[in-house]
Scaffold this active site. Structure first.
Site, PDB file in Angstrom:
ATOM      1  CG  HIS A 650      -1.539   1.332   1.478  1.00 42.05           C
ATOM      2  ND1 HIS A 650      -2.428   1.869   0.523  1.00 42.05           N
ATOM      3  CD2 HIS A 650      -1.400   2.207   2.307  1.00 42.05           C
ATOM      4  CE1 HIS A 650      -2.844   3.284   1.087  1.00 42.05           C
ATOM      5  NE2 HIS A 650      -2.158   3.253   2.099  1.00 42.05           N
ATOM      6  CG  HIS A 703      -6.890  12.417   4.633  1.00 41.79           C
ATOM      7  ND1 HIS A 703      -6.677  12.007   3.407  1.00 41.79           N
ATOM      8  CD2 HIS A 703      -5.666  12.011   5.223  1.00 41.79           C
ATOM      9  CE1 HIS A 703      -5.439  11.314   3.315  1.00 41.79           C
ATOM     10  NE2 HIS A 703      -4.831  11.143   4.686  1.00 41.79           N
TER      11      HIS A 703
END
Ligand code: GLN
Ligand code: ZN
Length: 763
Positions: A650, A703
């Site tokens: 990732h 986020h």
């Protein structure tokens, strides 16, 4: 006399006072005067701590970021905040952090919401600055108030002040054009404002100004080189002396340019750019000052003072008064005071130096140069003893580790079969549907988790109690994922405080400080682990947790590790061996963990390399070398598994254009990346490269607390499928979910799973 100075001091405070002050102010718990007073108090303290120097920096303090300060000084505010009618400090924070349209206190209601300025990494550090914004219409106008106020404070305190500003060429280079116009074309408009600023400082009786031009250590094309010559010829008439400061690397082909700028002095990073010094000695004539940054401002190790003196003494003899010495760069990138550390063992502590200790080293060196080594005999002897102890310590040098790492070879990083043949075997074993769904690893770090961890650390909760608390959280996240009907589950990382620290704490060769905080951006600080010795893994680090999680479900459970390159890039690393070697040691330790997980029956193992890209050297010419060893380290850690075992990696970003070949060379079966905010356009790099393995492009921004709709996720995935064959696509968020709340996570993932099911049905 050798002059001593400093380029910049950590502003956050030894106990992160500024962080807490800022956050209280932002929450409305304290007033602006209180925050201003805190700033003044920190500046006063920091100047008093630099009182032994011949010049201390002024203007290096910033409430958020020094580049944003410079934008305000130059009157370059983004258009969207220009109508603001509140206090300038609040406007400054609006640019730094963005504001929603509500919030009464910060003028959201009257002045509207604004998007935050873009943030990006400051060269190859972990500090992030607010990117200046330009358009063809940008005009500049001087606001020297902040700098003048700080200068007045410094003067009142009797500080030998050297104002610090960012130079015009670097300022333009660091910014971004919002309308595609050429930002270099703004130089002509920018220079008069710099001239006015220098004149303003001259009028205050300032003698020297440090003007930072760190872009001189990067590859500059002819236009940018020319900009330097043009800019400094125009500023030549200033009535102050300019010290052009470069750092973080070598000048190389810019050496002549830097040496011949019509300024009074040049500072270079003599740790990373020591090779520049000989040519500079020949090029810099007359009474130009050469400031050598001989104490490493990017690391926490003690300087080998005798070795520096051996090298520096002949240079000092040659330069005389024209030699200045300093840390290599601003000390913003190191913690404040080693004396705060109460828990580091004495031996290790004796090998380290934080900002204050580094300034002591600079002064010691100057004394030794001016008055002979004998004048500081005792201090030099102590320094030599510490250096020698570290060099020979069995805590640092482990023959067994060195032998094991010497035995590593590229073949160990090679899967047995190529991807095309592995993939069907993995598919047969895992039996996943099309558009398989998964997450990146972490689930919310709830108040209960944090509480259990702090009680455990404080000794109020015993080991067994802590384990069962974490197991309960893991069980919860498995339950939630089953209810959501995700395809590949994770354990949720409840037991991890941080993705690097967690592994560092369990590996031999790492130490942890209490106060080793370094500003990352705004009020955010990181405390990098200290990689001090040869790395080994005494015992499995994650296997019990993953095995427990796997026992709770019939679905595949993904093992979760942090990769060697990311551990390296987010730590303070050794300066006594190449980074590539430390990385191989980490690779071996992670490889052992990967193989233990596989042994325990884990069929999918994810190795996060969130920080691979940020390790790229400043100069493109050095990229290949870095990428070669970084990729090889990843391959060694990951690729020892059977072909049936699926390796995931990732990365928390999406700019792969220039490194896509290296990413492909990692040969992970699946890579998950951040893409949601770019509307999948950033998959083009994979498309053009014909990236052969599977990809999980993030479908929503973790986020933000916003819940993505099912339709939006489907739309993004359809865009992804225009670029990557659908049978190689996964569906997942952009990154881990640890900062989110469970209700948000459940709602978002429900939409994500529904989107994947709709895509399958439509296929
Ligand atoms: N596995 C980590 C997590 O989900 C990855 C975090 C990261 O990439 N920064 O939290
Ligand atoms: Zn991430």
């Amino acid at each position: 006399m050798t002059l001593t100075h400093n380029l910049g001091f950590p502003r956050i405070g030894a106990r992160r006072e500024l962080k807490f002050g800022l956050e209280a102010y932002w929450k409305g718990e304290s007033g602006r005067e209180e925050l201003q007073a805190l700033g003044a108090r920190l500046r006063r303290l920091h100047w008093s701590q630099q009182a032994g120097l011949d010049f201390a920096p002024v203007g290096d303090f910033a409430f958020y970021d020094q580049v944003l300060d410079m934008s305000f000084t130059l009157g370059n505010l983004p258009e969207r905040v220009q109508g603001f009618h509140g206090d300038p400090l609040d406007n400054y924070f609006r640019v730094a952090r963005g504001r929603s349209a509500q919030g009464g206190q910060d003028h959201g209601a009257c002045c509207g919401g604004v998007a935050a300025g873009e943030m990006t990494k400051w060269f190859d550090t972990n500090y992030h600055y607010i990117v200046p914004e330009f358009t063809a219409a940008t005009r500049f106008s001087l606001d020297a108030s902040r700098l003048l106020a700080q200068l007045a404070e410094a003067r009142a305190q009797g500080v030998k002040a050297k104002p610090v500003i960012i130079g015009p060429v670097s300022y333009l280079w660091l910014g971004k054009s919002k309308d595609g116009s050429d930002r270099l074309a703004l130089l002509e408009r920018l220079l008069p404002v710099y001239a006015e600023l220098l004149e303003t400082l001259a009028a205050q009786g300032v003698q020297w100004v440090q003007i930072d031009e760190p872009v001189l250590v990067t590859e500059l094309d002819a236009d940018w080189q020319h900009a330097f010559t043009a800019a400094y010829h125009q500023l030549k008439s200033a009535r102050v002396k300019l010290l052009v400061a470069t750092y973080f690397g070598q000048l190389l082909e810019n050496t002549y340019l830097a040496a011949t700028l019509p300024v009074a002095g040049l500072h270079i990073d003599a740790v990373r750019g020591r090779e520049d010094v000989q040519p500079l000695l020949n090029l810099m004539t007359g009474n130009k000052v050469l400031s050598l940054g001989v104490v490493d401002g990017r690391n926490i190790w003690k300087t080998d003072l005798a070795a520096v003196l051996d090298w520096l003494e002949p240079i000092a003899a040659r330069l005389g008064e024209r030699l200045w010495i300093a840390p290599s760069c601003s000390l913003l990138h190191v913690p404040v005071d080693l004396a705060s550390e109460q828990k580091l063992d004495g031996e290790l502590k004796s090998w380290l130096a934080y900002a204050l200790q580094k300034l002591d080293e600079v002064q010691l060196l100057a004394r030794a140069l001016d008055h002979g080594r004998d004048s500081v005999r005792q201090a030099l002897a102590e320094n030599s003893a510490a250096i020698a102890a570290r060099r020979h310590s069995p805590r640092v040098h482990k023959p067994a580790v060195q032998a094991a790492v010497a035995g590593l070879n590229a073949a160990l990083g090679q899967r047995k079969l190529p991807y095309a043949q592995r993939a069907p075997r993995q598919a047969a074993l895992l039996k996943l549907p099309a558009f398989p769904t998964t997450t990146i690893g972490s689930f919310p770090q709830t108040a209960e988790i944090r509480q259990a961890r702090s009680r455990y650390k404080a000794g109020e909760l015993d080991e067994a109690g802590y384990r069962s608390a974490m197991r309960a959280e893991i069980a919860r996240s498995v339950r939630e994922q089953e209810a959501l009907d995700l395809d590949v589950l994770v354990h949720g990382e409840a037991e991890r405080n941080d993705m690097v620290e967690y592994f560092g704490e369990q590996l031999d060769g790492f130490a942890f400080s209490q106060f080793g905080w370094v500003q990352s951006y705004g009020s955010r600080c990181v405390k990098p682990p200290i990689l001090f010795g040869d790395i080994s893994r005494p015992k499995p680090m994650t296997v019990d947790w993953i095995r427990f999680a796997a026992s709770l479900t019939d679905k595949p459970m993904k093992g979760m590790l942090t990769g060697p390159v990311t551990i390296l890039n987010w730590s303070f690393v050794r300066d006594d061996q190449p980074r590539s070697l430390s990385c191989r040691q980490l690779a071996l330790a992670i490889r052992q963990e990967v193989l233990d997980l596989e042994q325990a029956g884990v069929r999918i193992i994810q190795i996060d390399e969130a920080a691979l890209r940020e390790g790229l050297p400043l100069r493109k010419a050095q990229w290949k070398h870095y990428l070669d060893w970084a990729v090889e380290s990843f391959r060694i850690s990951a690729n020892g598994v059977a072909d049936e075992t699926q390796i995931h990696t990732h990365m928390c970003y999406s700019e792969f254009n220039d490194i896509i070949g290296s990413i492909a060379a990692m040969d992970a079966d699946v890579i998950t990346i951040e893409t949601s905010r770019s509307d999948m356009e950033l998959l083009d790099a994979f498309d053009q490269f014909q990236y052969p393995n599977q990809i999980g492009p993030g479908v929503y921004d973790i986020h933000s607390p916003n819940i993505p709709t099912q339709a939006h996720i489907e739309q993004l995935m359809r865009k992804a499928a225009e670029r990557i064959p659908a049978d190689r696509l996964w569906v997942n968020p952009d990154c881990g979910l640890k900062t989110r709340q469970w209700p948000e996570v459940n709602a978002a993932l429900a939409h994500m799973v529904a989107a994947a099911k709709a895509l399958r049905a439509a296929a």
